[in-house]
Design a protein around this motif. Structure first.
Motif, PDB file in Angstrom:
ATOM      1  N   THR A 132       8.014  -2.464   5.210  1.00 22.97           N
ATOM      2  CA  THR A 132       7.149  -1.823   5.360  1.00 22.97           C
ATOM      3  C   THR A 132       6.201  -2.583   5.820  1.00 22.97           C
ATOM      4  O   THR A 132       5.501  -2.706   5.292  1.00 22.97           O
ATOM      5  CB  THR A 132       6.786  -0.688   4.563  1.00 22.97           C
ATOM      6  N   GLY A 133       6.150  -2.543   7.521  1.00 21.09           N
ATOM      7  CA  GLY A 133       5.110  -3.062   7.961  1.00 21.09           C
ATOM      8  C   GLY A 133       4.043  -1.919   8.515  1.00 21.09           C
ATOM      9  O   GLY A 133       4.116  -1.107   8.808  1.00 21.09           O
ATOM     10  N   ILE A 134       2.676  -2.394   8.026  1.00 21.79           N
ATOM     11  CA  ILE A 134       1.360  -1.634   8.347  1.00 21.79           C
ATOM     12  C   ILE A 134       0.258  -2.224   8.352  1.00 21.79           C
ATOM     13  O   ILE A 134      -0.241  -3.229   8.250  1.00 21.79           O
ATOM     14  CB  ILE A 134       1.009  -0.679   6.553  1.00 21.79           C
ATOM     15  N   ASP A 135      -0.433  -1.020   8.856  1.00 27.02           N
ATOM     16  CA  ASP A 135      -1.689  -1.240   9.029  1.00 27.02           C
ATOM     17  C   ASP A 135      -2.417  -0.537   8.226  1.00 27.02           C
ATOM     18  O   ASP A 135      -2.389   0.333   7.794  1.00 27.02           O
ATOM     19  CB  ASP A 135      -1.988  -0.662  10.445  1.00 27.02           C
ATOM     20  N   VAL A 166      -2.856  -6.790   3.076  1.00 29.08           N
ATOM     21  CA  VAL A 166      -1.785  -7.668   3.683  1.00 29.08           C
ATOM     22  C   VAL A 166      -2.262  -8.522   5.107  1.00 29.08           C
ATOM     23  O   VAL A 166      -2.524  -7.911   5.886  1.00 29.08           O
ATOM     24  CB  VAL A 166      -0.801  -6.468   4.219  1.00 29.08           C
ATOM     25  N   THR A 167      -2.571  -9.352   4.461  1.00 30.23           N
ATOM     26  CA  THR A 167      -3.061  -9.941   5.455  1.00 30.23           C
ATOM     27  C   THR A 167      -1.299 -10.694   6.173  1.00 30.23           C
ATOM     28  O   THR A 167      -0.462 -10.291   5.344  1.00 30.23           O
ATOM     29  CB  THR A 167      -2.870 -11.448   5.799  1.00 30.23           C
ATOM     30  N   THR A 220       8.963  -2.459  -0.078  1.00 26.55           N
ATOM     31  CA  THR A 220       7.810  -4.009   0.071  1.00 26.55           C
ATOM     32  C   THR A 220       6.927  -4.032   0.829  1.00 26.55           C
ATOM     33  O   THR A 220       7.529  -3.053   2.215  1.00 26.55           O
ATOM     34  CB  THR A 220       8.670  -6.099   0.238  1.00 26.55           C
ATOM     35  N   TYR A 221       5.951  -4.185   1.447  1.00 30.22           N
ATOM     36  CA  TYR A 221       5.174  -4.223   2.383  1.00 30.22           C
ATOM     37  C   TYR A 221       3.662  -5.096   2.585  1.00 30.22           C
ATOM     38  O   TYR A 221       4.265  -5.979   1.952  1.00 30.22           O
ATOM     39  CB  TYR A 221       3.504  -3.037   1.624  1.00 30.22           C
ATOM     40  N   VAL A 222       4.540  -5.208   4.037  1.00 27.85           N
ATOM     41  CA  VAL A 222       3.646  -6.740   4.529  1.00 27.85           C
ATOM     42  C   VAL A 222       3.255  -6.019   6.098  1.00 27.85           C
ATOM     43  O   VAL A 222       2.928  -4.285   5.892  1.00 27.85           O
ATOM     44  CB  VAL A 222       4.975  -7.448   5.467  1.00 27.85           C
TER      45      VAL A 222
END
Lengths: 237, 408
Positions: free
Chosen positions: B137-140, B161-162, B214-216
């Motif tokens: 999951t790509g997040i701001d 999350v950089t 997972t978070y990116v």
């Protein structure tokens, strides 16, 4: 003695009072057959007769606890046949006191509170003057010492004296006593009748006493005998 | 006698005091009933609140996703016929059209508190010879963490999350034998790969989620999924969580983007809640009925026992209304006294249970919710039930013929 009351106003007047049960059914029974009777203020009357003669029925009608099937009943010259239940209850509370054979005190209350009860029913809230009045009445029946006792802890004679004090609380025109000494020993019975007689003399309260006892009847101003639903004899004691 | 208490109160209280054994037993019965109601209601509220809290702290209230692709057969063409079966196309990863415009629009809605775009795609996490399928999951992070409280679940490292970071679940980290600072290769379904550093490890309390989630960074996910500048979903939170479905429908109408509320996606939970509420209502009803019948039966007996008292009160000038009130008050007082003890007992049992029953990690099974309104509601209801239950015996007492009553 009846002449003493010739000029006294009537407290109770019964005109042609009849009472039947199971009216309109095949088992209709008439227990009072046209009773005419006048009771004057200050009289001390005995109502006698054999069991089942209609004495208690008559007493209930005079006490506004029961309604006659026919005839007219006047309490302090007020005709009662047209009164509704609320009006009868009010008139009964103000004008009539009761002393029953089985004491009929409320066991949840003390002697003083039992005597206060008619006043409390009338006004809704207890107050100091009620308490004073009840204490005064208990003093008259010589029970001051017992005023804060629960009535269930008192003897039969004492309970009946509390009942007499309670019947006087509203200063009623008439007190109806149904066999008030029926459950008492001779000595207690004597005390109770003496007290009732004294209240009659001192306060001018009218008493109608249902009794089987000849000796009690003889201590009354007048004896009314009821047999088979009719007054057969109204004699001076 | 209390000079401020009216005749009916004095008499009702004395009657109850005199019949103290009966009074004690029925108050005990009412107390047990009220305690059950309080305990069950508070427990159910706690369990529901707990579930809702768990659901809403790990997912958005509303999720906007692109509408499903459908096959549209051409119609009415010359010489064309429509097949009896139209095959549903496979759903490829797509971006929400004009998502920046949609986000800007939603940010103006007062009912919506947060708007977070994200990219969610299947990928493979590889560490040496070990690999696991994951949901990337790509997040701001700044906005997303306001919706999903991931920092609260971090058990190692930081919720950072950089573009080179990845946050993984506890079970995935165990399976791959990695910890904070280790590197993972993430390969997306499109074949793109990237070496990422584990910045944090979380524990959502759910093995499945800990294995797969997972978070990116958003840009990292966009690059890996070949969705440059695109997002696969927009996550929203709203002011009133229970209005989420209504708001989702409004969002759908306003933006044309499919919007699923947490209520819709957790429909089974709400079915279970409804079933629980129905069974709780039935239990309350039957407990209430048994309390009412208990009070009524005691008062019926009391009327018989006190018939001579009633008769003499009537002879003394007591009205039918006064007699009625004496017995109605007794019912109300029994209900109220039982409810006072019952609410205390129910709350006490709940406190004990809450303290005694713990999860394996020592945390609470459910949050303790003891709202004052529940106690007030239980007490008022019990008192009213008492009054209602006393109606029949009270009417019977009021209508007693004084002559018959005096005879006992």
């Amino acid at each position: 003695m009846a002449d003493d009351f010739a000029d006294a106003p009537p407290v109770v007047r019964l005109v042609g009072i009849r009472k039947a049960y199971n009216v309109g059914t095949p088992v209709e029974v008439e227990v009072l057959h046209g009773i005419d009777l006048v009771i004057k203020k200050g009289e001390f009357l005995a109502l006698t007769g054999p069991s089942g003669s209609g004495k208690s029925t008559l007493l209930n009608i005079v006490g506004l606890l029961d309604r006659p099937t026919a005839g007219q009943l006047f309490i302090t010259e007020r005709e009662t046949s047209q009164l509704n239940d609320t009006e009868l209850t009010k008139l009964r509370g103000h004008s009539i006191g009761f002393v029953f054979q089985s004491h009929c005190l409320i066991t949840a209350f003390t002697a003083l509170e039992n005597v206060m009860m008619p006043l409390l029913v009338e006004s809704g809230f207890p107050n100091a003057s009620m308490r004073e009045r009840a204490a005064e009445l208990l003093a008259q029946v010589e029970l001051t010492r017992w005023k804060d006792n629960l009535v269930s802890n008192m003897s039969g004679g004492q309970q009946q004296r509390v009942a007499i004090a309670r019947s006087l609380a509203m200063n009623p025109a008439l007190i109806l006593a149904d066999e008030p000494t029926g459950n008492l020993d001779t000595k207690s019975a004597d005390t109770v009748i003496e007290m009732m007689r004294r209240m009659n003399k001192e306060n001018g309260t009218t008493f109608l006493i249902v009794t089987h006892s000849v000796s009690i009847a003889q201590r009354c101003d007048r004896i009314i005998e009821v047999v088979d639903g009719q007054i057969t004899k109204a004699s001076l004691a | 006698m209390n000079p401020w208490a009216p005749f009916e109160w004095i008499t009702a209280l004395r009657f109850l005091r005199e019949g103290r054994m009966q009074t004690l037993f029925i108050i005990t019965g009412v107390s047990i009933g009220v305690a059950v109601i309080v305990f069950m209601s508070a427990l159910l509220s706690g369990l529901q609140a707990n579930f809702i809290k768990r659901v809403l702290t790990s997912s958005a209230h509303i999720q906007l996703i692109p509408a499903d692709e459908v096959a549209r057969p051409l119609r009415h063409g010359p010489g064309m016929t429509v097949g009896a079966i139209v095959q549903r196309p496979a759903q490829r990863l797509r971006s929400i059209d004009q998502w920046q415009k949609v986000r800007a629009q939603l940010l103006t809605w007062p009912a919506i508190t947060n708007v977070s775009p994200s990219v969610s795609a299947a990928a493979l996490a590889v560490r040496g010879s070990a690999s696991r399928s994951i949901t990337m999951t790509g997040i701001d992070a700044e906005v997303y963490f306001r919706i999903v409280k991931l920092p609260d679940y971090i058990v190692a490292g930081l919720p950072r999350v950089t573009s080179d970071d990845i946050i993984v679940g506890l079970d995935l980290a165990k399976d791959l034998g990695v910890t904070v600072g280790d590197k993972l290769t993430v390969t997306s379904a499109t074949g793109s790969s990237r070496l990422l550093t584990i910045s944090g490890i979380f524990d959502l309390g759910n093995k499945g989620a800990n294995m797969r989630s997972t978070y990116v960074a958003l840009r990292t996910a966009q690059a890996l999924s070949n969705l440059s500048g695109g997002v696969t979903s927009i996550e929203l939170t709203v002011e009133d969580v229970y209005a989420a479905e209504t708001i989702a429908q409004a969002v759908n109408v306003a933006t044309g983007v499919r919007a699923d509320s947490w209520i819709k996606t957790n429909a089974q939970f709400f079915t279970a809640v409804n079933a629980q509420q129905t069974s709780n209502t039935m239990i309350r009803l039957f407990v209430g009925l048994s309390v009412a019948f208990g009070i009524a039966s005691v008062l019926v007996v009391s009327v018989i026992q006190r018939s001579s008292d009633i008769g003499i009160l009537r002879a003394m000038g007591c009205s039918q209304g006064q007699i009625l009130r004496i017995f109605l008050l007794q019912g109300g007082l029994l209900g109220f006294a039982g409810s006072l003890i019952g609410t205390a007992a129910g709350a006490g049992t709940l406190l004990y249970w809450h303290a005694a029953m713990r999860q394996a990690d020592g945390s609470e099974i459910f949050p303790l919710i003891l709202e004052p309104s529940l106690f007030v509601y239980a007490m008022v209801l019990a008192a009213l039930t008492g009054v209602a239950a006393a109606a029949v015996p009270a009417l019977r007492a009021a209508k007693l013929d004084p002559v018959v009553a005096i005879r006992g």
